[in-house]
Design a protein around this motif. Structure first.
Motif, PDB file in Angstrom:
ATOM      1  N   PRO A   1       8.242  24.173 -19.243  1.00  0.00           N
ATOM      2  CA  PRO A   1       8.541  25.228 -18.256  1.00  0.00           C
ATOM      3  C   PRO A   1       9.899  25.010 -17.606  1.00  0.00           C
ATOM      4  O   PRO A   1      10.224  23.912 -17.159  1.00  0.00           O
ATOM      5  CB  PRO A   1       7.400  25.080 -17.234  1.00  0.00           C
ATOM      6  CG  PRO A   1       6.307  24.396 -17.969  1.00  0.00           C
ATOM      7  CD  PRO A   1       6.971  23.484 -18.949  1.00  0.00           C
ATOM      8  N   GLY A   2      10.703  26.044 -17.572  1.00  0.00           N
ATOM      9  CA  GLY A   2      12.022  25.969 -16.964  1.00  0.00           C
ATOM     10  C   GLY A   2      13.142  25.685 -17.932  1.00  0.00           C
ATOM     11  O   GLY A   2      14.302  26.033 -17.666  1.00  0.00           O
ATOM     12  N   VAL A   3      12.867  25.054 -19.062  1.00  0.00           N
ATOM     13  CA  VAL A   3      13.900  24.757 -20.057  1.00  0.00           C
ATOM     14  C   VAL A   3      14.255  26.042 -20.795  1.00  0.00           C
ATOM     15  O   VAL A   3      13.376  26.724 -21.338  1.00  0.00           O
ATOM     16  CB  VAL A   3      13.418  23.681 -21.046  1.00  0.00           C
ATOM     17  CG1 VAL A   3      14.408  23.505 -22.185  1.00  0.00           C
ATOM     18  CG2 VAL A   3      13.222  22.358 -20.315  1.00  0.00           C
ATOM     19  N   THR A   4      15.512  26.384 -20.823  1.00  0.00           N
ATOM     20  CA  THR A   4      15.966  27.655 -21.413  1.00  0.00           C
ATOM     21  C   THR A   4      16.923  27.456 -22.578  1.00  0.00           C
ATOM     22  O   THR A   4      17.447  28.433 -23.103  1.00  0.00           O
ATOM     23  CB  THR A   4      16.671  28.504 -20.341  1.00  0.00           C
ATOM     24  OG1 THR A   4      17.778  27.764 -19.799  1.00  0.00           O
ATOM     25  CG2 THR A   4      15.708  28.870 -19.221  1.00  0.00           C
TER      26      THR A   4
ATOM     27  N   ASN B   1       3.034  27.379  -7.866  1.00  0.00           N
ATOM     28  CA  ASN B   1       3.301  28.808  -8.046  1.00  0.00           C
ATOM     29  C   ASN B   1       3.842  29.085  -9.438  1.00  0.00           C
ATOM     30  O   ASN B   1       4.736  29.903  -9.629  1.00  0.00           O
ATOM     31  CB  ASN B   1       4.282  29.315  -6.978  1.00  0.00           C
ATOM     32  CG  ASN B   1       4.324  30.829  -6.913  1.00  0.00           C
ATOM     33  OD1 ASN B   1       3.393  31.493  -7.361  1.00  0.00           O
ATOM     34  ND2 ASN B   1       5.397  31.370  -6.380  1.00  0.00           N
ATOM     35  N   SER B   2       3.291  28.335 -10.421  1.00  0.00           N
ATOM     36  CA  SER B   2       3.749  28.497 -11.802  1.00  0.00           C
ATOM     37  C   SER B   2       2.584  28.840 -12.723  1.00  0.00           C
ATOM     38  O   SER B   2       2.577  28.490 -13.896  1.00  0.00           O
ATOM     39  CB  SER B   2       4.425  27.206 -12.292  1.00  0.00           C
ATOM     40  OG  SER B   2       5.538  26.903 -11.493  1.00  0.00           O
ATOM     41  N   GLY B   3       1.583  29.491 -12.189  1.00  0.00           N
ATOM     42  CA  GLY B   3       0.436  29.834 -13.010  1.00  0.00           C
ATOM     43  C   GLY B   3       0.431  31.274 -13.462  1.00  0.00           C
ATOM     44  O   GLY B   3      -0.615  31.836 -13.728  1.00  0.00           O
ATOM     45  N   GLY B   4       1.585  31.906 -13.517  1.00  0.00           N
ATOM     46  CA  GLY B   4       1.667  33.316 -13.875  1.00  0.00           C
ATOM     47  C   GLY B   4       1.683  33.523 -15.374  1.00  0.00           C
ATOM     48  O   GLY B   4       0.925  32.920 -16.130  1.00  0.00           O
ATOM     49  N   THR B   5       2.581  34.381 -15.817  1.00  0.00           N
ATOM     50  CA  THR B   5       2.648  34.742 -17.228  1.00  0.00           C
ATOM     51  C   THR B   5       3.068  33.552 -18.067  1.00  0.00           C
ATOM     52  O   THR B   5       4.033  32.864 -17.758  1.00  0.00           O
ATOM     53  CB  THR B   5       3.651  35.887 -17.430  1.00  0.00           C
ATOM     54  OG1 THR B   5       3.269  36.972 -16.589  1.00  0.00           O
ATOM     55  CG2 THR B   5       3.656  36.331 -18.868  1.00  0.00           C
TER      56      THR B   5
ATOM     57  N   PRO C   1      19.748  30.113 -15.462  1.00  0.00           N
ATOM     58  CA  PRO C   1      18.883  31.271 -15.153  1.00  0.00           C
ATOM     59  C   PRO C   1      17.798  30.863 -14.167  1.00  0.00           C
ATOM     60  O   PRO C   1      16.932  30.052 -14.482  1.00  0.00           O
ATOM     61  CB  PRO C   1      18.284  31.648 -16.519  1.00  0.00           C
ATOM     62  CG  PRO C   1      19.193  31.040 -17.525  1.00  0.00           C
ATOM     63  CD  PRO C   1      19.728  29.792 -16.898  1.00  0.00           C
ATOM     64  N   MET C   2      17.863  31.390 -12.953  1.00  0.00           N
ATOM     65  CA  MET C   2      17.001  30.941 -11.876  1.00  0.00           C
ATOM     66  C   MET C   2      15.574  31.478 -12.027  1.00  0.00           C
ATOM     67  O   MET C   2      15.368  32.622 -12.425  1.00  0.00           O
ATOM     68  CB  MET C   2      17.558  31.376 -10.515  1.00  0.00           C
ATOM     69  CG  MET C   2      18.874  30.711 -10.168  1.00  0.00           C
ATOM     70  SD  MET C   2      18.640  28.942  -9.872  1.00  0.00           S
ATOM     71  CE  MET C   2      20.321  28.453  -9.460  1.00  0.00           C
ATOM     72  N   GLN C   3      14.611  30.629 -11.675  1.00  0.00           N
ATOM     73  CA  GLN C   3      13.215  31.008 -11.532  1.00  0.00           C
ATOM     74  C   GLN C   3      12.788  30.615 -10.118  1.00  0.00           C
ATOM     75  O   GLN C   3      12.965  29.478  -9.713  1.00  0.00           O
ATOM     76  CB  GLN C   3      12.334  30.304 -12.566  1.00  0.00           C
ATOM     77  CG  GLN C   3      12.709  30.631 -14.004  1.00  0.00           C
ATOM     78  CD  GLN C   3      11.830  29.905 -15.003  1.00  0.00           C
ATOM     79  OE1 GLN C   3      10.722  29.513 -14.690  1.00  0.00           O
ATOM     80  NE2 GLN C   3      12.335  29.732 -16.203  1.00  0.00           N
ATOM     81  N   LYS C   4      12.233  31.562  -9.381  1.00  0.00           N
ATOM     82  CA  LYS C   4      12.019  31.380  -7.954  1.00  0.00           C
ATOM     83  C   LYS C   4      11.221  30.129  -7.630  1.00  0.00           C
ATOM     84  O   LYS C   4      11.520  29.414  -6.677  1.00  0.00           O
ATOM     85  CB  LYS C   4      11.316  32.610  -7.376  1.00  0.00           C
ATOM     86  CG  LYS C   4      12.180  33.863  -7.388  1.00  0.00           C
ATOM     87  CD  LYS C   4      11.446  35.023  -6.751  1.00  0.00           C
ATOM     88  CE  LYS C   4      12.321  36.268  -6.738  1.00  0.00           C
ATOM     89  NZ  LYS C   4      11.627  37.414  -6.126  1.00  0.00           N
TER      90      LYS C   4
ATOM     91  N   PHE D   1       9.458  20.082 -13.983  1.00  0.00           N
ATOM     92  CA  PHE D   1      10.804  20.574 -14.256  1.00  0.00           C
ATOM     93  C   PHE D   1      11.761  20.268 -13.109  1.00  0.00           C
ATOM     94  O   PHE D   1      12.950  20.060 -13.334  1.00  0.00           O
ATOM     95  CB  PHE D   1      10.779  22.083 -14.519  1.00  0.00           C
ATOM     96  CG  PHE D   1      12.153  22.657 -14.751  1.00  0.00           C
ATOM     97  CD1 PHE D   1      12.833  22.416 -15.931  1.00  0.00           C
ATOM     98  CD2 PHE D   1      12.779  23.399 -13.763  1.00  0.00           C
ATOM     99  CE1 PHE D   1      14.105  22.920 -16.142  1.00  0.00           C
ATOM    100  CE2 PHE D   1      14.049  23.912 -13.969  1.00  0.00           C
ATOM    101  CZ  PHE D   1      14.712  23.675 -15.160  1.00  0.00           C
ATOM    102  N   ARG D   2      11.274  20.257 -11.873  1.00  0.00           N
ATOM    103  CA  ARG D   2      12.144  19.895 -10.753  1.00  0.00           C
ATOM    104  C   ARG D   2      12.671  18.471 -10.930  1.00  0.00           C
ATOM    105  O   ARG D   2      13.847  18.199 -10.666  1.00  0.00           O
ATOM    106  CB  ARG D   2      11.383  20.021  -9.439  1.00  0.00           C
ATOM    107  CG  ARG D   2      11.045  21.447  -9.041  1.00  0.00           C
ATOM    108  CD  ARG D   2      10.516  21.488  -7.624  1.00  0.00           C
ATOM    109  NE  ARG D   2      10.245  22.840  -7.171  1.00  0.00           N
ATOM    110  CZ  ARG D   2       9.907  23.158  -5.931  1.00  0.00           C
ATOM    111  NH1 ARG D   2       9.791  22.203  -5.020  1.00  0.00           N
ATOM    112  NH2 ARG D   2       9.671  24.410  -5.581  1.00  0.00           N
ATOM    113  N   HIS D   3      11.788  17.570 -11.357  1.00  0.00           N
ATOM    114  CA  HIS D   3      12.235  16.203 -11.616  1.00  0.00           C
ATOM    115  C   HIS D   3      13.217  16.164 -12.785  1.00  0.00           C
ATOM    116  O   HIS D   3      14.203  15.420 -12.755  1.00  0.00           O
ATOM    117  CB  HIS D   3      11.028  15.307 -11.912  1.00  0.00           C
ATOM    118  CG  HIS D   3      10.235  14.939 -10.704  1.00  0.00           C
ATOM    119  ND1 HIS D   3      10.667  13.999  -9.788  1.00  0.00           N
ATOM    120  CD2 HIS D   3       9.032  15.375 -10.252  1.00  0.00           C
ATOM    121  CE1 HIS D   3       9.767  13.872  -8.823  1.00  0.00           C
ATOM    122  NE2 HIS D   3       8.765  14.687  -9.083  1.00  0.00           N
TER     123      HIS D   3
END
Length: 469
Positions: A140-143, A107-111, A242-245, A271-273
């Motif tokens: 992805p996920g690194v902020t 579910n990470s194929g969006g913007t 910063p949360m991403q669903k 990113f979960r790993h």
């Protein structure tokens, strides 16, 4: 085509953008010359068609793939899809590469985004004269920036080409400091990506995770995960992130999130790993070098020894020719357990069936070849349906024969239904047959369409109705 010299940790897409800015070539012209299509969409961190780019630029495709994209992270955390993903990225099949990256499943194929650190932009302009897109910032996920510990600036990619974005802008705004968990994840990601750039590793991550969790006291003596205290501590430390669903636990009791990461063979977003690895270990090097083993408690060791002793004793008694009843009286193990044990270790049992002898088996087989139903055979032979099925499945080719007989019987029944309907309704149209004999019509349509076409009435030509003015 000579691309600009790559800066340290520069994204391949960034090099292509700098090439277009230096040469003045149009994006569509470049895409058509390299990819053969002016409408191709270039992924920011999983850029496909690297073999063609390397061929035109005179560089090594493997070097560009490993050092200028995020492919090493996906190879490392998705080993089952690594070979397919690598082949697609090299040959230029971006759609297949996107599917093999599992981003859609996560579910990470969006913007899509391009991220930059404001301090890195100012420093690059001062030292190099130009800012560029850093590869590690695009994970992805690194902020956070791993070096300056400030939050990254995000820029949405709205254009299809992705080459008209330009260079990272110098934003004059207040720099926001990142939290400690953001900085640790960013540093962990940078260290791991730098290590994977030097050599591709294949390690057993689940064992390392469970070993570290055991050291932290999140495993029970029997090896089970203490999910409630683990999730409580994990969520507490992620409070400042910063949360991403799609990348974080959905709620405090989302135990499935941890179960997927601790299950062998499951696909999880890289990113979960990275998040779990940075939370468990201080650095990527510590995780890669971690060798701690989970010790089995003595109580479990003694239990396993007792089980092994009973199993060996049962095998010894069965090999000596003792009956199942005798072994049951000695060991207390059921007949089902003893039969499974004998089948597992190929021990022959001297069992004489009371009813299912050879003559009865031959009779069952002969009746089964006639296409008779199992319940009917059971009532004729006076034996259970399960025994009938066992005999039928043990006879080579009998199951396939019965399936074919059932298919032909169904075919005849459907054909007869269509023919009888046509006899009773000679003026019926195709739609009438389709409506009144729906099941038979579609069964024949899927499995016997030539016969159905010849047996149905000829289709009527459509009539055109003139429009009234």
């Amino acid at each position: 085509m000579e691309l600009p010299t790559a800066f340290p940790d520069e994204l391949l897409l960034g090099r292509l953008i700098r090439y277009l800015l230096l040469t003045g070539e149009l994006e569509r012209s470049f895409s058509f010359r390299v990819y053969g299509s002016s409408r191709v969409a270039i992924h920011p961190f999983l850029t496909a068609g690297i073999s063609r780019i390397a061929e035109l630029s005179g560089e090594e495709a493997a070097s560009q793939l490993i050092s200028q994209t995020l492919a090493p992270l996906f190879f490392f955390y998705l080993p089952k899809h690594a070979s397919s993903l690598k082949e697609n990225l090299l040959c230029g099949d971006g759609a297949r590469a996107f599917r093999h990256s599992q981003l859609v499943s996560f579910n990470s194929g969006g913007t899509l985004l391009l991220k930059s650190c404001p301090i890195c932009v100012a420093k690059d302009i001062f030292e190099l004269g130009v800012a560029y897109w850093h590869r590690v910032h695009q994970i992805p996920g690194v902020t956070s920036c791993w070096k300056h510990h400030v939050r990254l600036m995000s820029f949405k990619l709205k254009e299809r080409q992705r080459l008209c974005v330009g260079l990272p802008p110098l934003v004059h705004c207040e720099v926001e400091a990142a939290s400690s968990i953001e900085s640790s994840v960013a540093r962990f990601s940078f260290d791991l990506l730098s290590t994977l750039e030097k050599s591709q590793l294949a390690i057993e991550l689940v064992g390392k995770y469970r070993s570290r969790l055991n050291e932290l006291g999140f495993l029970t003596p029997s090896g089970k995960v203490r999910r409630a205290p683990l999730m409580k501590a994990f969520i507490c430390d992620l409070a400042m992130y910063p949360m991403q669903k799609s990348l974080f636990p959905r709620y405090p009791t989302d135990y499935h999130y941890i179960s997927e990461l601790l299950s062998v063979g499951t696909n999880c977003h890289p990113f979960r790993h990275l998040l779990l690895g940075a939370w468990l270990f201080k650095s990527a090097g510590e995780m890669l070098q971690h060798q701690a083993q989970i010790t089995v408690p003595r109580s479990l060791q003694s239990t396993n020894l007792v089980k092994d002793d009973i199993e060996q004793r049962c095998l010894m008694l069965l090999k000596d020719g003792n009956s199942l009843e005798a072994v049951y009286r000695i060991t207390g193990k059921s007949r089902c357990y003893l039969k499974r044990l004998a089948a597992k270790f190929d021990v022959k049992l001297n069992l004489k069936p009371k009813q299912l002898d050879n003559s009865l088996q031959q009779r069952i087989i002969s009746l089964a070849r006639l296409g008779m139903h199992r319940r009917r055979i059971s009532s004729i032979c006076g034996i259970g349906v399960g025994s009938i099925e066992q005999v039928i499945s043990a006879e080579p080719g009998l199951v396939e024969w019965r399936k074919q007989c059932h298919l032909e019987s169904k075919r005849r029944a459907c054909r007869v239904q269509i023919l009888r309907y046509r006899q009773m309704h000679p003026d019926a149209l195709r739609r009438d047959i389709k409506s009144d004999c729906n099941a038979a019509f579609f069964w024949l349509y899927l499995r016997d369409r030539p016969w159905l076409e010849t047996s149905l009435p000829k289709p009527m030509k459509p009539c055109r109705h003139s429009r009234s003015r």
